[in-house]
Design a protein around this motif. Structure first.
Motif, PDB file in Angstrom:
ATOM      1  N   PHE A  36      -1.887  -2.569  -3.793  1.00 50.15           N
ATOM      2  CA  PHE A  36      -1.691  -3.432  -4.956  1.00 50.15           C
ATOM      3  C   PHE A  36      -1.035  -4.731  -4.520  1.00 50.15           C
ATOM      4  O   PHE A  36      -0.371  -4.799  -3.482  1.00 50.15           O
ATOM      5  CB  PHE A  36      -0.851  -2.733  -6.032  1.00 50.15           C
ATOM      6  CG  PHE A  36       0.540  -2.358  -5.592  1.00 50.15           C
ATOM      7  CD1 PHE A  36       1.625  -3.204  -5.840  1.00 50.15           C
ATOM      8  CD2 PHE A  36       0.774  -1.164  -4.934  1.00 50.15           C
ATOM      9  CE1 PHE A  36       2.911  -2.858  -5.438  1.00 50.15           C
ATOM     10  CE2 PHE A  36       2.063  -0.809  -4.525  1.00 50.15           C
ATOM     11  CZ  PHE A  36       3.128  -1.656  -4.785  1.00 50.15           C
ATOM     12  N   SER A  37      -1.224  -5.745  -5.322  1.00 48.73           N
ATOM     13  CA  SER A  37      -0.555  -7.026  -5.093  1.00 48.73           C
ATOM     14  C   SER A  37       0.231  -7.394  -6.336  1.00 48.73           C
ATOM     15  O   SER A  37      -0.114  -6.979  -7.453  1.00 48.73           O
ATOM     16  CB  SER A  37      -1.578  -8.122  -4.763  1.00 48.73           C
ATOM     17  OG  SER A  37      -2.490  -8.301  -5.836  1.00 48.73           O
ATOM     18  N   ILE A  38       1.292  -8.160  -6.133  1.00 50.87           N
ATOM     19  CA  ILE A  38       2.167  -8.578  -7.229  1.00 50.87           C
ATOM     20  C   ILE A  38       2.136 -10.093  -7.340  1.00 50.87           C
ATOM     21  O   ILE A  38       2.342 -10.803  -6.358  1.00 50.87           O
ATOM     22  CB  ILE A  38       3.613  -8.109  -6.994  1.00 50.87           C
ATOM     23  CG1 ILE A  38       3.679  -6.577  -6.936  1.00 50.87           C
ATOM     24  CG2 ILE A  38       4.538  -8.636  -8.086  1.00 50.87           C
ATOM     25  CD1 ILE A  38       5.048  -6.032  -6.550  1.00 50.87           C
ATOM     26  N   ASN A  39       1.870 -10.577  -8.540  1.00 52.36           N
ATOM     27  CA  ASN A  39       1.889 -12.014  -8.818  1.00 52.36           C
ATOM     28  C   ASN A  39       2.724 -12.234 -10.067  1.00 52.36           C
ATOM     29  O   ASN A  39       2.224 -12.129 -11.186  1.00 52.36           O
ATOM     30  CB  ASN A  39       0.463 -12.543  -9.003  1.00 52.36           C
ATOM     31  CG  ASN A  39       0.433 -14.046  -9.215  1.00 52.36           C
ATOM     32  OD1 ASN A  39       1.443 -14.732  -9.051  1.00 52.36           O
ATOM     33  ND2 ASN A  39      -0.720 -14.569  -9.597  1.00 52.36           N
ATOM     34  N   ARG A  92       0.834  -1.205   0.000  1.00 51.73           N
ATOM     35  CA  ARG A  92       0.000   0.000   0.000  1.00 51.73           C
ATOM     36  C   ARG A  92       0.864   1.248   0.000  1.00 51.73           C
ATOM     37  O   ARG A  92       1.860   1.347   0.714  1.00 51.73           O
ATOM     38  CB  ARG A  92      -0.917   0.029   1.223  1.00 51.73           C
ATOM     39  CG  ARG A  92      -1.814   1.273   1.269  1.00 51.73           C
ATOM     40  CD  ARG A  92      -2.828   1.200   2.394  1.00 51.73           C
ATOM     41  NE  ARG A  92      -2.214   1.325   3.719  1.00 51.73           N
ATOM     42  CZ  ARG A  92      -2.913   1.362   4.853  1.00 51.73           C
ATOM     43  NH1 ARG A  92      -4.227   1.232   4.817  1.00 51.73           N
ATOM     44  NH2 ARG A  92      -2.286   1.477   6.009  1.00 51.73           N
ATOM     45  N   ILE A  93       0.482   2.212  -0.854  1.00 52.13           N
ATOM     46  CA  ILE A  93       1.027   3.568  -0.806  1.00 52.13           C
ATOM     47  C   ILE A  93      -0.123   4.419  -0.289  1.00 52.13           C
ATOM     48  O   ILE A  93      -1.025   4.779  -1.041  1.00 52.13           O
ATOM     49  CB  ILE A  93       1.495   4.074  -2.176  1.00 52.13           C
ATOM     50  CG1 ILE A  93       2.201   2.975  -2.956  1.00 52.13           C
ATOM     51  CG2 ILE A  93       2.387   5.286  -2.030  1.00 52.13           C
ATOM     52  CD1 ILE A  93       2.469   3.334  -4.397  1.00 52.13           C
ATOM     53  N   THR A 120      10.446  -2.232 -10.424  1.00 47.91           N
ATOM     54  CA  THR A 120       9.563  -1.148 -10.849  1.00 47.91           C
ATOM     55  C   THR A 120       8.153  -1.665 -11.121  1.00 47.91           C
ATOM     56  O   THR A 120       7.978  -2.640 -11.854  1.00 47.91           O
ATOM     57  CB  THR A 120      10.096  -0.464 -12.123  1.00 47.91           C
ATOM     58  OG1 THR A 120      11.398   0.077 -11.848  1.00 47.91           O
ATOM     59  CG2 THR A 120       9.175   0.659 -12.571  1.00 47.91           C
ATOM     60  N   VAL A 121       7.196  -0.986 -10.513  1.00 48.57           N
ATOM     61  CA  VAL A 121       5.791  -1.284 -10.749  1.00 48.57           C
ATOM     62  C   VAL A 121       5.237  -0.205 -11.674  1.00 48.57           C
ATOM     63  O   VAL A 121       5.414   0.990 -11.422  1.00 48.57           O
ATOM     64  CB  VAL A 121       4.978  -1.294  -9.444  1.00 48.57           C
ATOM     65  CG1 VAL A 121       3.558  -1.793  -9.703  1.00 48.57           C
ATOM     66  CG2 VAL A 121       5.654  -2.149  -8.386  1.00 48.57           C
ATOM     67  N   TYR A 146      -6.044  -2.132  -5.859  1.00 52.90           N
ATOM     68  CA  TYR A 146      -7.221  -2.061  -4.992  1.00 52.90           C
ATOM     69  C   TYR A 146      -7.327  -0.644  -4.416  1.00 52.90           C
ATOM     70  O   TYR A 146      -6.336  -0.128  -3.898  1.00 52.90           O
ATOM     71  CB  TYR A 146      -7.111  -3.044  -3.829  1.00 52.90           C
ATOM     72  CG  TYR A 146      -6.709  -4.447  -4.223  1.00 52.90           C
ATOM     73  CD1 TYR A 146      -7.665  -5.395  -4.557  1.00 52.90           C
ATOM     74  CD2 TYR A 146      -5.362  -4.815  -4.262  1.00 52.90           C
ATOM     75  CE1 TYR A 146      -7.296  -6.689  -4.903  1.00 52.90           C
ATOM     76  CE2 TYR A 146      -4.986  -6.094  -4.613  1.00 52.90           C
ATOM     77  CZ  TYR A 146      -5.956  -7.026  -4.934  1.00 52.90           C
ATOM     78  OH  TYR A 146      -5.577  -8.300  -5.284  1.00 52.90           O
ATOM     79  N   PRO A 147      -8.509   0.004  -4.470  1.00 59.35           N
ATOM     80  CA  PRO A 147      -9.676  -0.415  -5.249  1.00 59.35           C
ATOM     81  C   PRO A 147      -9.474  -0.082  -6.717  1.00 59.35           C
ATOM     82  O   PRO A 147      -8.487   0.572  -7.080  1.00 59.35           O
ATOM     83  CB  PRO A 147     -10.798   0.423  -4.638  1.00 59.35           C
ATOM     84  CG  PRO A 147     -10.107   1.688  -4.229  1.00 59.35           C
ATOM     85  CD  PRO A 147      -8.751   1.271  -3.755  1.00 59.35           C
ATOM     86  N   GLN A 148     -10.408  -0.477  -7.545  1.00 64.80           N
ATOM     87  CA  GLN A 148     -10.248  -0.222  -8.971  1.00 64.80           C
ATOM     88  C   GLN A 148     -10.395   1.261  -9.293  1.00 64.80           C
ATOM     89  O   GLN A 148      -9.702   1.794 -10.152  1.00 64.80           O
ATOM     90  CB  GLN A 148     -11.267  -1.031  -9.778  1.00 64.80           C
ATOM     91  CG  GLN A 148     -11.067  -0.904 -11.284  1.00 64.80           C
ATOM     92  CD  GLN A 148     -11.989  -1.801 -12.077  1.00 64.80           C
ATOM     93  OE1 GLN A 148     -12.928  -2.371 -11.546  1.00 64.80           O
ATOM     94  NE2 GLN A 148     -11.730  -1.928 -13.358  1.00 64.80           N
ATOM     95  N   THR A 149     -11.293   1.936  -8.601  1.00 65.58           N
ATOM     96  CA  THR A 149     -11.489   3.371  -8.786  1.00 65.58           C
ATOM     97  C   THR A 149     -11.020   4.101  -7.538  1.00 65.58           C
ATOM     98  O   THR A 149     -11.412   3.764  -6.425  1.00 65.58           O
ATOM     99  CB  THR A 149     -12.960   3.698  -9.058  1.00 65.58           C
ATOM    100  OG1 THR A 149     -13.386   3.007 -10.246  1.00 65.58           O
ATOM    101  CG2 THR A 149     -13.159   5.193  -9.267  1.00 65.58           C
TER     102      THR A 149
END
Length: 252
Positions: free
Chosen positions: A185-188, A172-173, A227-228, A195-198
């Motif tokens: 956000f999650s990284i896979n 989370r930022i 880097t994301v 999260y959330p989308q909006t």
């Protein structure tokens, strides 16, 4: 002869109808003698923190007399090492009663959960108990490190603090575009989910008001550079500014 065949056919149809009625008893909630409370899980909405507040609906059949629920850490529930029947009794004895009638429903909020929880709902009629359980991951963010954030929409935002929750494996930022205006956000692998989308950015256009960011598919993670890259559609009430790239380069 035709009259005899017709009478015989009527008897067969009557027998089939009777058999059908007998088969339905016990599956139709209105005719079922076993108390059942069906549990539906939802995302907590406005006024609640969806990261740590659990919302579920309890829908009862006609046989339900009382309903109880208990939310506890999944590890604690497993440590009790109880059978399903014994745990149902435990929920009735130590849980919270739900104010819901038979053939009705009730929405229940359980707030401020941190960790992986098991929520068990028990329906009661006399000495009969049935139970259903759901799980809720109450995110528990802790400092993770820092990163450098660049926005094609707002420019270089400099160093930001990044948090991480082992529950849910989510980053989370919290304060990226302003105080309390960020996202998780999650990284896979190379795929990133936001999260959330909006998201409300907290920044306003001088003419059109609040600017929102809507996550588009295709956000990615580059392990080599840590880097994301986020793809956000920025918009106001009058329209959008188009899809713009946001990047976060993690320092650790």
């Amino acid at each position: 002869m035709k009259k005899y065949i017709k009478s015989l056919l009527m008897l067969v149809l009557a027998a089939m109808a009777l058999t059908g009625c007998r088969e339905e008893v016990g599956t139709d909630p209105g005719n079922d003698g076993t108390p059942i409370a069906t549990v539906y899980q939802y995302t907590a909405g406005a006024g609640y923190n969806s990261d740590n507040d659990c919302l579920f609906r309890v829908a009862t059949n006609a046989a339900v007399g009382e309903v109880y629920y208990l939310a506890e850490l999944k590890t604690e529930k497993e440590a009790r090492n109880m059978t399903a029947d014994a745990y149902a009794e435990y929920v009735v004895a130590h849980g919270t009663k739900v104010d819901v009638k038979a053939s009705d429903y009730k929405d229940v909020y359980v707030t401020n959960l941190h960790g992986l929880y098991a929520v068990t709902v028990v329906a009661v009629k006399g000495g009969t108990r049935t139970s259903q359980s759901i799980e809720f991951a109450g995110l528990d963010y802790k400092p993770y490190g820092t990163g450098v954030y660049h926005s094609d929409m707002f420019g270089d935002l400099g160093t930001v603090n990044v948090e991480y929750s082992e529950v849910g494996s989510r980053y989370r930022i919290k304060d990226v575009w302003g105080v309390d205006h960020g996202f998780a956000f999650s990284i896979n692998g190379t795929k990133v989910t936001v999260y959330p989308q909006t998201i409300v950015t907290g920044r306003e256009h001088p003419r059109y008001g609040m600017i929102s960011a809507n996550d588009q598919s295709g956000s990615t993670y580059d392990e080599a550079t840590k880097t994301v890259t986020f793809n956000f559609l920025f918009s106001v009430s009058a329209g959008s500014f188009g899809v713009k790239a946001e990047t976060l380069q993690l320092n650790n």
